[in-house]
Design an enzyme around this catalytic site. Structure first.
Site, PDB file in Angstrom:
ATOM      1  N   SER A 114       0.825  -1.214   0.000  1.00 64.11           N
ATOM      2  CA  SER A 114       0.000   0.000   0.000  1.00 64.11           C
ATOM      3  C   SER A 114       0.857   1.261   0.000  1.00 64.11           C
ATOM      4  O   SER A 114       0.431   2.307  -0.497  1.00 64.11           O
ATOM      5  CB  SER A 114      -0.942   0.012   1.204  1.00 64.11           C
ATOM      6  OG  SER A 114      -0.204   0.035   2.416  1.00 64.11           O
ATOM      7  N   ARG A 160      -9.695   0.338 -18.572  1.00 59.50           N
ATOM      8  CA  ARG A 160     -10.264  -0.670 -17.667  1.00 59.50           C
ATOM      9  C   ARG A 160      -9.501  -0.725 -16.350  1.00 59.50           C
ATOM     10  O   ARG A 160     -10.007  -1.274 -15.370  1.00 59.50           O
ATOM     11  CB  ARG A 160     -10.257  -2.050 -18.339  1.00 59.50           C
ATOM     12  CG  ARG A 160     -11.232  -2.165 -19.497  1.00 59.50           C
ATOM     13  CD  ARG A 160     -11.087  -3.497 -20.200  1.00 59.50           C
ATOM     14  NE  ARG A 160     -11.901  -3.554 -21.413  1.00 59.50           N
ATOM     15  CZ  ARG A 160     -11.761  -4.460 -22.366  1.00 59.50           C
ATOM     16  NH1 ARG A 160     -10.829  -5.396 -22.251  1.00 59.50           N
ATOM     17  NH2 ARG A 160     -12.529  -4.450 -23.431  1.00 59.50           N
ATOM     18  N   ASN A 175      -0.725   5.451  -9.723  1.00 63.50           N
ATOM     19  CA  ASN A 175       0.209   5.321  -8.610  1.00 63.50           C
ATOM     20  C   ASN A 175       1.041   4.057  -8.820  1.00 63.50           C
ATOM     21  O   ASN A 175       0.737   3.215  -9.671  1.00 63.50           O
ATOM     22  CB  ASN A 175      -0.515   5.344  -7.255  1.00 63.50           C
ATOM     23  CG  ASN A 175      -1.388   4.127  -7.006  1.00 63.50           C
ATOM     24  OD1 ASN A 175      -0.952   2.982  -7.134  1.00 63.50           O
ATOM     25  ND2 ASN A 175      -2.636   4.357  -6.617  1.00 63.50           N
ATOM     26  N   ARG A 229      -0.367  -6.598 -18.373  1.00 70.15           N
ATOM     27  CA  ARG A 229      -0.204  -6.115 -19.743  1.00 70.15           C
ATOM     28  C   ARG A 229       1.177  -6.350 -20.342  1.00 70.15           C
ATOM     29  O   ARG A 229       1.335  -6.195 -21.564  1.00 70.15           O
ATOM     30  CB  ARG A 229      -0.548  -4.622 -19.804  1.00 70.15           C
ATOM     31  CG  ARG A 229      -1.962  -4.294 -19.329  1.00 70.15           C
ATOM     32  CD  ARG A 229      -3.019  -5.030 -20.102  1.00 70.15           C
ATOM     33  NE  ARG A 229      -4.369  -4.603 -19.718  1.00 70.15           N
ATOM     34  CZ  ARG A 229      -5.480  -4.994 -20.298  1.00 70.15           C
ATOM     35  NH1 ARG A 229      -5.437  -5.857 -21.310  1.00 70.15           N
ATOM     36  NH2 ARG A 229      -6.660  -4.567 -19.883  1.00 70.15           N
TER      37      ARG A 229
END
Length: 243
Positions: free
Chosen positions: A56, A80, A162, A173
């Site tokens: 995080s 998306r 981020n 990807r």
């Protein structure tokens, strides 16, 4: 050819992420402590914290890219990824160039290899441009005339993600099973990070790469293309060695 450029990013991104992480563990943490975070502190703490899966903290660093010359097929996949910000060239206000088919549309290499098929494609694409232009000349507004344009029309888009979302994006990807155009956009985005000396270490520490790099194995299992694991790992390694 699609053009990708890293335009801006959080100043001292690795120091920012490390400083944010230390609030959980360091009694001496303070706002002013940020100025005291050194590259050595980053190297000591950040890889260790990330190895625990505490990702995080990566959300405190953001990166803004410009992408030019990809198709709307590509950007439809890109948006998306919802934990990101996007601003795309508007077809309502920007008039499409009606003169040059190859400058206006993305034509896949698989089509270019078949000369007869390529000719038919170009004829149809040219016809769509002619109808687009004719519609505007007849008083149809661009926002309606654009409906005749195929998804292959080239576009421009600004993307801000981020660092945690970038990792997720790269995981999906950069994989060979991703569609070829967005895969090449992703590799160029990763290369833009690798080019910068202050950013390059995070690629290894946070495992910014396809999921086979992140996980240590291919989660696609029987869907994995033959030889994909070796090719992808070599491409990732070669990118790091290049810079």
């Amino acid at each position: 050819m699609v053009k990708v450029k890293l335009i801006n990013y959080t100043p001292k991104p690795l120091e920012t992420v490390t400083w944010a992480a230390l609030i959980s563990y360091w009694d001496g943490w303070s706002t002013e402590a940020f100025e005291k975070i050194s590259p050595n502190d980053v190297e000591i703490h950040l890889p260790r914290i990330l190895s625990y899966g505490h990702e995080s903290i990566l959300e405190h660093a953001t990166f803004t890219f410009s992408i030019e010359g990809c198709s709307r097929v590509c950007t439809h996949q890109l948006v998306r990824h919802r934990i990101a910000s996007y601003t795309q060239q508007s077809q309502r206000y920007i008039k499409i160039n009606p003169e040059d088919v190859e400058e206006t549309f993305v034509i896949p290499e698989s089509i270019k290899k078949d000369s007869e098929l390529l000719k038919e494609w170009k004829e149809l694409l040219k016809r769509s441009l002619e109808l687009y232009e004719k519609s505007i000349e007849r008083g149809i507004h661009q926002e309606d005339a654009r409906f005749i344009l195929p998804q292959s029309v080239k576009t421009k888009i600004v993307v801000t993600m981020n660092l945690r979302e970038l990792k997720h994006f790269f995981g999906l990807r950069l994989c060979e099973r991703a569609q070829w155009e967005i895969r090449e956009v992703a590799w160029k985005m990763l290369e833009e990070i690798a080019k910068r000396k202050e950013l390059k270490p995070i690629i290894e520490w946070a495992k910014l790469g396809p999921r086979c790099i992140q996980l240590g194995y291919c989660p696609e299992r029987e869907l994995m293309p033959p030889g994909c694991l070796k090719r992808t790992r070599e491409r990732w390694k070669n990118l790091l060695e290049k810079y």
